[in-house]
Write a protein that holds these residues in place. Structure first.
Motif, PDB file in Angstrom:
ATOM      1  N   GLY A 107      -2.026  12.721 -22.295  1.00 19.36           N
ATOM      2  CA  GLY A 107      -2.368  13.899 -21.496  1.00 19.36           C
ATOM      3  C   GLY A 107      -3.434  14.713 -22.208  1.00 19.36           C
ATOM      4  N   ASP A 108      -3.180  15.988 -22.366  1.00 18.99           N
ATOM      5  CA  ASP A 108      -4.147  16.875 -23.009  1.00 18.99           C
ATOM      6  C   ASP A 108      -4.065  16.844 -24.531  1.00 18.99           C
ATOM      7  OD1 ASP A 108      -5.154  17.700 -20.558  1.00 18.99           O
ATOM      8  OD2 ASP A 108      -3.740  19.374 -20.408  1.00 18.99           O
ATOM      9  N   ALA A 109      -3.078  16.163 -25.082  1.00 19.31           N
ATOM     10  CA  ALA A 109      -2.938  16.104 -26.541  1.00 19.31           C
ATOM     11  C   ALA A 109      -4.031  15.211 -27.124  1.00 19.31           C
ATOM     12  CB  ALA A 109      -1.565  15.562 -26.921  1.00 19.31           C
ATOM     13  N   THR A 110      -4.470  15.518 -28.337  1.00 20.89           N
ATOM     14  CA  THR A 110      -5.498  14.707 -28.981  1.00 20.89           C
ATOM     15  C   THR A 110      -4.902  13.605 -29.849  1.00 20.89           C
ATOM     16  OG1 THR A 110      -5.616  16.212 -30.869  1.00 20.89           O
ATOM     17  CG2 THR A 110      -7.159  16.600 -29.039  1.00 20.89           C
ATOM     18  N   HIS A 111      -3.631  13.718 -30.191  1.00 22.37           N
ATOM     19  CA  HIS A 111      -2.916  12.716 -30.968  1.00 22.37           C
ATOM     20  C   HIS A 111      -1.440  12.861 -30.636  1.00 22.37           C
ATOM     21  CE1 HIS A 111      -2.849  16.369 -33.418  1.00 22.37           C
ATOM     22  NE2 HIS A 111      -1.687  15.939 -33.870  1.00 22.37           N
ATOM     23  N   GLY A 112      -0.606  11.910 -31.088  1.00 21.27           N
ATOM     24  CA  GLY A 112       0.773  12.060 -30.675  1.00 21.27           C
ATOM     25  C   GLY A 112       1.838  11.408 -31.518  1.00 21.27           C
ATOM     26  N   ILE A 113       2.866  12.147 -31.784  1.00 23.13           N
ATOM     27  CA  ILE A 113       4.180  11.774 -32.306  1.00 23.13           C
ATOM     28  C   ILE A 113       4.795  13.070 -32.836  1.00 23.13           C
ATOM     29  CG2 ILE A 113       3.722  11.209 -34.722  1.00 23.13           C
ATOM     30  CD1 ILE A 113       5.517   8.649 -34.108  1.00 23.13           C
ATOM     31  N   SER A 114       6.103  13.160 -32.921  1.00 22.35           N
ATOM     32  CA  SER A 114       6.744  14.373 -33.431  1.00 22.35           C
ATOM     33  C   SER A 114       6.643  14.448 -34.937  1.00 22.35           C
ATOM     34  CB  SER A 114       8.222  14.415 -33.008  1.00 22.35           C
ATOM     35  OG  SER A 114       8.892  15.459 -33.672  1.00 22.35           O
ATOM     36  N   HIS A 115       7.333  13.548 -35.642  1.00 20.36           N
ATOM     37  CA  HIS A 115       7.270  13.500 -37.096  1.00 20.36           C
ATOM     38  C   HIS A 115       7.834  12.181 -37.587  1.00 20.36           C
ATOM     39  CE1 HIS A 115      11.481  14.697 -36.614  1.00 20.36           C
ATOM     40  NE2 HIS A 115      11.682  14.193 -37.823  1.00 20.36           N
ATOM     41  N   LEU A 116       7.575  11.895 -38.829  1.00 20.99           N
ATOM     42  CA  LEU A 116       8.109  10.712 -39.486  1.00 20.99           C
ATOM     43  C   LEU A 116       9.006  11.150 -40.625  1.00 20.99           C
ATOM     44  CD1 LEU A 116       4.873   8.575 -39.888  1.00 20.99           C
ATOM     45  CD2 LEU A 116       6.664   8.266 -38.193  1.00 20.99           C
ATOM     46  N   GLU A 117       9.989  10.334 -40.925  1.00 18.66           N
ATOM     47  CA  GLU A 117      10.822  10.533 -42.106  1.00 18.66           C
ATOM     48  C   GLU A 117      10.658   9.302 -42.985  1.00 18.66           C
ATOM     49  OE1 GLU A 117      14.376  13.134 -40.042  1.00 18.66           O
ATOM     50  OE2 GLU A 117      14.863  11.226 -40.969  1.00 18.66           O
ATOM     51  N   PHE A 118      10.032   9.488 -44.138  1.00 12.52           N
ATOM     52  CA  PHE A 118       9.838   8.391 -45.075  1.00 12.52           C
ATOM     53  C   PHE A 118      10.986   8.375 -46.072  1.00 12.52           C
ATOM     54  CE2 PHE A 118       5.334   9.358 -44.002  1.00 12.52           C
ATOM     55  CZ  PHE A 118       4.984   8.122 -43.500  1.00 12.52           C
ATOM     56  N   LEU A 119      11.468   7.181 -46.408  1.00  9.27           N
ATOM     57  CA  LEU A 119      12.442   7.035 -47.491  1.00  9.27           C
ATOM     58  C   LEU A 119      11.680   7.029 -48.806  1.00  9.27           C
ATOM     59  CD1 LEU A 119      14.806   4.290 -46.063  1.00  9.27           C
ATOM     60  CD2 LEU A 119      15.301   6.714 -46.357  1.00  9.27           C
ATOM     61  N   LEU A 151       3.394  15.556 -38.473  1.00  7.59           N
ATOM     62  CA  LEU A 151       4.305  15.999 -39.522  1.00  7.59           C
ATOM     63  C   LEU A 151       5.136  14.854 -40.086  1.00  7.59           C
ATOM     64  CD1 LEU A 151       5.628  19.270 -37.856  1.00  7.59           C
ATOM     65  CD2 LEU A 151       3.924  19.057 -39.672  1.00  7.59           C
ATOM     66  N   PHE A 152       5.482  14.962 -41.353  1.00  5.69           N
ATOM     67  CA  PHE A 152       6.394  14.029 -41.986  1.00  5.69           C
ATOM     68  C   PHE A 152       7.105  14.724 -43.134  1.00  5.69           C
ATOM     69  CE2 PHE A 152       2.375  13.498 -44.187  1.00  5.69           C
ATOM     70  CZ  PHE A 152       2.727  13.414 -45.513  1.00  5.69           C
ATOM     71  N   HIS A 153       8.255  14.173 -43.481  1.00  5.15           N
ATOM     72  CA  HIS A 153       8.979  14.624 -44.666  1.00  5.15           C
ATOM     73  C   HIS A 153       9.706  13.424 -45.256  1.00  5.15           C
ATOM     74  CE1 HIS A 153      11.832  15.618 -41.333  1.00  5.15           C
ATOM     75  NE2 HIS A 153      12.667  15.010 -42.133  1.00  5.15           N
ATOM     76  N   PHE A 154      10.408  13.666 -46.355  1.00  3.69           N
ATOM     77  CA  PHE A 154      11.023  12.572 -47.093  1.00  3.69           C
ATOM     78  C   PHE A 154      12.532  12.689 -47.096  1.00  3.69           C
ATOM     79  CE2 PHE A 154       6.848  13.389 -48.904  1.00  3.69           C
ATOM     80  CZ  PHE A 154       6.275  12.132 -48.769  1.00  3.69           C
ATOM     81  N   LYS A 155      13.196  11.556 -47.040  1.00  2.00           N
ATOM     82  CA  LYS A 155      14.633  11.425 -47.242  1.00  2.00           C
ATOM     83  C   LYS A 155      14.827  10.559 -48.485  1.00  2.00           C
ATOM     84  CE  LYS A 155      16.225  13.346 -43.427  1.00  2.00           C
ATOM     85  NZ  LYS A 155      17.096  14.454 -43.366  1.00  2.00           N
TER      86      LYS A 155
END
Length: 156
Positions: A107-119, A151-155
């Motif tokens: 749609g109008d977004a230029t990129h897409g995904i909510s976030h990732l969680e990296f181990l 966005l991303f963060h770590f577990k």
């Protein structure tokens, strides 16, 4: 379904016969994982996540970020698509031109995904966070952002 059963059975049988699994500390985990994967494949259940694909606004910036800043292994690269290995999964970065239907669905977004969680091993957390902060990738709290702002963060 039979193809999935055949491939998983061969993997397990070859690993045992070659001695790569039997007698190791990972034998129990691997045999349990195999049992779950085999039964899920046999019963038509999803047994894991193979890949996450980003449609990037800044394709080259994204590739540089994931390869150089996060240190992911580049598995394959095309003119407008790149694939990075993360354990047994794949992170794909597509330029908008690579997947017109997927781009249209943004749609109008230029990129897409909510976030990732990296181990990430707890022992590596402090060093990785320091590197990300030094490159300006810190977003807020324990969250970071790549070149497109995903966005991303770590577990651990």
């Amino acid at each position: 379904m039979s193809g999935a059963r055949h491939n998983l059975s061969n993997f397990f049988r070859e690993g045992i016969s070659a001695g790569r699994l039997a007698g190791t500390a990972n034998y129990q985990r691997v045999s349990t994982d195999f049992f779950v994967m085999y039964n899920n494949a046999r019963n038509g259940r999803i047994s894991g996540l193979n890949a996450v694909i980003f449609i990037a606004n800044d394709f080259e910036g994204q590739c540089k970020f994931y390869e150089e800043t996060l240190g992911l292994e580049l598995a394959s690269r095309q003119e407008d698509a790149a694939f990075f290995k993360i354990g047994n999964q794949t992170l794909g970065i597509f330029a908008r031109s690579h997947h017109p239907e997927g781009t249209k669905r943004l749609g109008d977004a230029t990129h897409g995904i909510s976030h990732l969680e990296f181990l990430l091993a707890e022992a590596d957390l402090e060093k990785t966070i320091a590197k990300l902060k030094a490159t300006g990738a810190h977003a807020y709290g324990d969250n970071f952002a790549d070149a497109d702002g995903n966005l991303f963060h770590f577990k651990h």
